[in-house]
Design a protein around this motif. Structure first.
Motif, PDB file in Angstrom:
ATOM      1  N   PRO A 181      -6.716  14.356   3.111  1.00 22.26           N
ATOM      2  CA  PRO A 181      -7.789  14.268   2.122  1.00 22.26           C
ATOM      3  C   PRO A 181      -8.188  15.637   1.576  1.00 22.26           C
ATOM      4  CG  PRO A 181      -8.709  14.170   4.321  1.00 22.26           C
ATOM      5  CD  PRO A 181      -7.207  14.224   4.497  1.00 22.26           C
ATOM      6  N   GLN A 193       0.828  -1.206   0.000  1.00 20.22           N
ATOM      7  CA  GLN A 193       0.000   0.000   0.000  1.00 20.22           C
ATOM      8  C   GLN A 193       0.867   1.262   0.000  1.00 20.22           C
ATOM      9  OE1 GLN A 193      -3.006   0.053  -0.712  1.00 20.22           O
ATOM     10  NE2 GLN A 193      -4.336   1.203   0.625  1.00 20.22           N
ATOM     11  N   GLY A 219       0.083   5.072  -0.924  1.00 21.31           N
ATOM     12  CA  GLY A 219      -1.169   5.204  -0.195  1.00 21.31           C
ATOM     13  C   GLY A 219      -1.044   6.161   0.976  1.00 21.31           C
ATOM     14  N   VAL A 259      -7.537  -0.314  -0.638  1.00 18.60           N
ATOM     15  CA  VAL A 259      -7.784   0.175   0.708  1.00 18.60           C
ATOM     16  C   VAL A 259      -7.353  -0.900   1.698  1.00 18.60           C
ATOM     17  CG1 VAL A 259     -10.204  -0.578   0.651  1.00 18.60           C
ATOM     18  CG2 VAL A 259      -9.481   1.137   2.316  1.00 18.60           C
ATOM     19  N   VAL A 273      -7.103   3.161   8.410  1.00 21.81           N
ATOM     20  CA  VAL A 273      -7.533   2.973   7.031  1.00 21.81           C
ATOM     21  C   VAL A 273      -6.581   3.724   6.116  1.00 21.81           C
ATOM     22  CG1 VAL A 273      -9.381   3.309   5.344  1.00 21.81           C
ATOM     23  CG2 VAL A 273      -9.950   2.731   7.724  1.00 21.81           C
ATOM     24  N   VAL A 323      -6.280   7.684   5.684  1.00 23.24           N
ATOM     25  CA  VAL A 323      -7.492   8.510   5.610  1.00 23.24           C
ATOM     26  C   VAL A 323      -8.220   8.553   6.951  1.00 23.24           C
ATOM     27  CG1 VAL A 323      -7.771   8.178   3.139  1.00 23.24           C
ATOM     28  CG2 VAL A 323      -8.892   6.595   4.707  1.00 23.24           C
ATOM     29  N   ILE A 327     -12.220   7.204   0.887  1.00 20.60           N
ATOM     30  CA  ILE A 327     -10.991   6.709   0.259  1.00 20.60           C
ATOM     31  C   ILE A 327     -10.723   7.387  -1.076  1.00 20.60           C
ATOM     32  CG2 ILE A 327     -11.153   4.496   1.440  1.00 20.60           C
ATOM     33  CD1 ILE A 327     -11.968   3.274  -1.294  1.00 20.60           C
ATOM     34  N   THR A 358     -14.899   2.242   6.609  1.00 22.26           N
ATOM     35  CA  THR A 358     -14.698   3.490   5.894  1.00 22.26           C
ATOM     36  C   THR A 358     -15.774   3.582   4.817  1.00 22.26           C
ATOM     37  OG1 THR A 358     -13.061   4.869   4.767  1.00 22.26           O
ATOM     38  CG2 THR A 358     -13.042   2.520   4.224  1.00 22.26           C
ATOM     39  N   SER A 376      -5.699   4.496   1.894  1.00 18.14           N
ATOM     40  CA  SER A 376      -6.221   4.438   0.529  1.00 18.14           C
ATOM     41  C   SER A 376      -5.106   4.745  -0.445  1.00 18.14           C
ATOM     42  CB  SER A 376      -7.355   5.453   0.355  1.00 18.14           C
ATOM     43  OG  SER A 376      -7.768   5.520  -1.008  1.00 18.14           O
ATOM     44  N   ARG A 377      -5.082   3.996  -1.550  1.00 13.28           N
ATOM     45  CA  ARG A 377      -4.080   4.234  -2.586  1.00 13.28           C
ATOM     46  C   ARG A 377      -4.758   4.318  -3.951  1.00 13.28           C
ATOM     47  NH1 ARG A 377       1.375   0.732  -4.357  1.00 13.28           N
ATOM     48  NH2 ARG A 377       1.826   2.083  -6.125  1.00 13.28           N
ATOM     49  N   ARG A 394      -9.254   2.159  -6.350  1.00 18.18           N
ATOM     50  CA  ARG A 394      -8.446   2.368  -5.157  1.00 18.18           C
ATOM     51  C   ARG A 394      -8.139   1.020  -4.525  1.00 18.18           C
ATOM     52  NH1 ARG A 394      -8.611   6.780  -6.930  1.00 18.18           N
ATOM     53  NH2 ARG A 394      -8.795   8.797  -5.895  1.00 18.18           N
TER      54      ARG A 394
END
Length: 508
Positions: free
Chosen positions: A381, A232, A271, A294, A282, A274, A313, A308, A284-285, A292
């Motif tokens: 984010p 990730q 990633g 996750v 969590v 988030v 994400i 999530t 996210s990539r 994505r």
């Protein structure tokens, strides 16, 4: 992707020519080459303690009776690549004190190239206080001067913030001290590496150190978390266990091609975290196919539910999303919620693919009130109707550009890319763009660009924290997708807090 012997052998006698060639054999026979592992690398203790009369490094004749070139030739005969180790100091890191490369950069690089070396791990011991950039730049120049492509792994342990300067010299840089085969070491290193996501890009990677998978100090559940988080984080995947005698469970982790595909994704974005609360993390990539990956990680000692959403994400605007569990291989669909019961010290890893997106409603709407189809942000984010703030969701402030406040908009940080599905139904975007005052007045320098599909339809030019907001108007007629892109204007990504203020979208 490859192997390094240090985590399994250190400087003990079992590190020798037979072992290295046996690892190359195992790459082929156990399917690791087919899974993408390429480099068979050796670490410290391969040389004699002294150079020869001409100042050249000499392979230890006990460990490597046929020399390093013969081992490199054997590795190459298997369709693999070969790497070795040195230090940007007078001696290497082992207490026996093998010769380092400081002051011998061109001589050593030329010798390694003549042996067929494809990868150099360059450590940081016994550096005599010489400036890190100077030492690592010298070896980078020497490697390039050989004319042989040699991957340059800068192992400076993150002591001088190499993410700010190492991309100019090498291909990866260590962000932490050495890993050890324990949960506390592994997860601590992950925590240290996670905030550095903005600095990773194709050809230039954060390196949180080699893998401990299979060395016995963690459970298979913890090793799956280790492997998931490294993938990730777009980290190098260098196996650190002796592949000649590992368990089938270890091989199943190392050969998980779905997780490897995330690590090797062509978009090359690391990633980001988030959400993180109570040991539930969590990440996210963004992936090249628009989806994505996750990871839902439970750092607690009892099972927990980790949750999530697609929007959190960085996805949105679709009626449903496909979820593929990259460990269980099960697939499911969701309208937006993403959740799993995760065992202690475990990680559930999904690949999330959006379904058909829904176009915006008729009329004039604020983009901050509409779902995007994807959002990638350089620091934390993207924020709705707030400035970027720091790395947590919702930690921004009222959007403010050069003293003027705005109730609606998007708070971002370079480099960012936000996409909206238009479906050919929209005609116009009007927005006030500028660097948010939270960047600190004179700090921050960015460029705002608006794209209709692949066509550039508005460009702010370079803007800094001293500039008033600039009104951008974009013709979106017939476009299927709107993209709002913020890039750094080559002054470094620090404080590049960029606001899309009062972005009004007219559709149908």
């Amino acid at each position: 992707m490859g192997f390094n012997n240090w985590n399994s052998t250190h400087c003990r006698a079992e590190f020798n020519e037979a072992m290295v060639e046996g690892i190359a054999d195992a790459f082929v026979s156990q399917g690791l080459k087919d899974a993408g592992y390429t480099y068979v690398n050796i670490d410290d203790c391969w040389a004699l303690p002294n150079r020869d009369a001409n100042g050249n490094l000499v392979p230890d004749p006990v460990r490597f009776p046929h020399g390093i070139k013969a081992v490199a030739d054997y590795v190459h005969s298997k369709g693999l690549k070969f790497g070795l180790y040195s230090s940007a100091g007078t001696k290497t890191c082992d207490t026996q004190g093998f010769p380092g490369g400081l002051g011998h950069e061109q001589q050593d690089a030329a010798l390694w190239a003549s042996w067929g070396v494809d990868y150099l791990k360059y450590d940081n011991c016994n550096n005599n206080g010489v400036d890190a950039r100077q030492r690592y730049e010298a070896m980078g120049d020497a490697l390039r001067a050989t004319g042989r492509p040699i991957l340059y792994s800068i192992c400076e342990w993150g002591e001088n913030q190499p993410w700010n300067w190492a991309p100019g010299y090498g291909n990866s840089w260590r962000t932490t001290g050495d890993i050890s085969d324990s949960w506390s070491s592994m997860i601590g290193i992950a925590h240290h590496n996670q905030p550095l996501a903005p600095y990773a890009k194709p050809g230039a990677w954060n390196d949180p150190d080699m893998l401990e998978v299979g060395n016995g100090g963690m459970t298979d559940t913890e090793y799956r978390t280790h492997f998931s988080l490294w993938a990730q984080m777009a980290a190098p995947l260098l196996i650190g266990s002796d592949l000649r005698n590992v368990s089938s469970a270890t091989l199943n982790i190392l050969r998980n091609t779905d997780v490897i595909a995330v690590d090797q994704d062509a978009l090359g974005r690391q990633g980001t975290v988030v959400s993180s609360s109570g040991g539930l993390v969590v990440m996210s990539r963004p992936l090249a196919d628009g989806g994505r990956s996750v990871t839902l990680t439970n750092e607690n000692t009892t099972a927990k539910t980790v949750s999530t959403t697609a929007e959190a994400i960085g996805l949105g605007g679709a009626a449903s999303y496909s979820l593929r569990d990259l460990w269980s291989k099960q697939t499911s669909t969701t309208t937006g919620a993403i959740s799993a019961s995760v065992p202690a010290h475990g990680t559930v890893m999904y690949r999330v693919t959006p379904g058909t997106p829904v176009p915006p409603p008729t009329g004039v709407d604020q983009l901050g009130d509409l779902p995007w189809t994807s959002a990638v942000n350089g620091w934390g984010p993207v924020e709705r109707n707030l400035s970027n703030g720091e790395q947590a969701a919702g930690d921004g402030h009222t959007l403010t550009i050069n003293g003027t406040t705005y109730a609606k908009g998007l708070g971002t940080h370079a480099a960012s890319d936000i996409a909206y599905y238009l479906g050919g139904t929209c005609s116009r975007l009007t927005v006030s763009a500028g660097v948010d005052d939270e960047a600190g007045g004179t700090k921050g320098s960015v460029v705002f660009r608006v794209y209709r599909d692949d066509t550039l339809v508005a460009d702010s030019g370079r803007m800094t924290g001293t500039d008033p907001a600039k009104t951008l108007t974009a013709d979106l007629t017939g476009g299927l997708e709107l993209r709002l892109v913020v890039t750094d204007s080559e002054d470094g990504i620090d404080y590049d807090h960029a606001d899309w203020a009062e972005p009004r979208l007219t559709c149908a």
